[in-house]
Design an enzyme around this catalytic site. Structure first.
Site, PDB file in Angstrom:
ATOM      1  CB  SER A 146     -95.716  44.603  35.335  1.00  0.00           C
ATOM      2  OG  SER A 146     -95.681  44.343  36.727  1.00  0.00           O
ATOM      3  CG  HIS A 155     -91.578  50.712  39.672  1.00  0.00           C
ATOM      4  ND1 HIS A 155     -92.920  50.736  39.332  1.00  0.00           N
ATOM      5  CD2 HIS A 155     -91.361  51.833  40.395  1.00  0.00           C
ATOM      6  CE1 HIS A 155     -93.473  51.816  39.832  1.00  0.00           C
ATOM      7  NE2 HIS A 155     -92.556  52.499  40.492  1.00  0.00           N
ATOM      8  CG  MET A 182     -95.358  47.031  45.357  1.00  0.00           C
ATOM      9  SD  MET A 182     -97.081  46.654  45.080  1.00  0.00           S
ATOM     10  CE  MET A 182     -97.220  47.096  43.344  1.00  0.00           C
ATOM     11  CG  ASP A 210     -94.314  46.590  39.457  1.00  0.00           C
ATOM     12  OD1 ASP A 210     -93.857  47.736  39.355  1.00  0.00           O
ATOM     13  OD2 ASP A 210     -95.063  46.069  38.607  1.00  0.00           O
TER      14      ASP A 210
END
Ligand code: DX5
Ligand code: ZN
Length: 217
Positions: free
Chosen positions: A7, A65, A36, A34
């Site tokens: 990641s 993700h 967010m 990732d």
């Protein structure tokens, strides 16, 4: 054997190209990205332009993700930014079936992520449509958290459902992964291990990815 998806949340953002080139040279199969939004999770990471920049240097498929609300609004943008796998959260999707079909129509592989409190049984009616299920082994939002032990039971249960239904989606585990828990996670039925801080806080990230790979044989 599990595949490895380092990641880049734990990478040095000032040297993102260098860190992605390290992953290119490594034994990892994917690059975990990732996203967010500060709403679905209590943290903001980075967005579409950074995903696109990562893709310019990546020689391995981007495993994106999305820890965001209303992911439908951004699926096309992430696909254009180079996403190969697009994983949305079960908890963020009211019309999950529609979202999954949309990801497939865009030419990406659809995945669904489950928070630690969400039972795998809730996916039984959507499993045939999925390429991947991501089991969160920490509460999403931050790297470097402690692995939640109940994860093994969830993976075993999901692996059993997969066999009973004759399906072949991948099971990915994300959060607190290291060489200690990698063997047991692989044993339980995991196909892809995400590792952030364990890789990037190591003195030799390249060697650490190789160690993780050995541990996940
Ligand atoms: C957490 C992210 C993870 C994170 C994992 O919300 O989804 O992918 O980068 O980091 P580590 O491996 O440090 O737990
Ligand atoms: Zn992740």
């Amino acid at each position: 054997m599990s595949l490895i998806s380092p990641s880049i949340l734990a990478a040095d953002f000032g040297n993102l190209q260098r860190d992605i080139e390290m992953i290119n040279r490594s034994e990892a199969e994917y690059i975990h990205v990732d996203i967010m939004d500060g709403v679905f999770v209590p943290n903001i990471s980075f967005g579409i332009p950074v995903c696109e920049a990562a893709n310019q240097h990546a020689q391995k498929p981007l495993d994106v993700h999305l820890m965001i609300v209303e992911p439908d609004r951004y699926l096309e943008a992430f696909r254009k930014a180079g996403a190969h796998i697009i994983t949305v959260h079960y908890e963020a999707c009211t019309h999950l079936h529609r979202t999954i079909q949309h990801i497939r129509e865009l030419g990406a592989l659809p995945g669904v992520a489950l928070n630690p409190h969400t039972p795998v049984e809730l996916l039984s009616d959507i499993l045939p449509d999925l390429s991947l299920v991501l089991i969160m082994s920490v509460n999403p939002g931050f790297g470097g958290q402690k692995f939640i032990e109940n994860t093994y039971r969830k993976i075993e249960k999901l692996d059993r459902m997969r066999k009973e239904m004759g399906l072949d989606f991948m099971i990915e585990v994300d959060g607190g992964v290291n060489t200690q828990n990698a063997p047991k996670l692989t044993q339980a039925g995991t196909d892809v291990l995400v590792a952030g801080s364990f890789v990037f806080s190591a003195n030799d990230p390249l060697a650490t990815i190789a160690e993780l790979k050995r541990a996940a044989q």
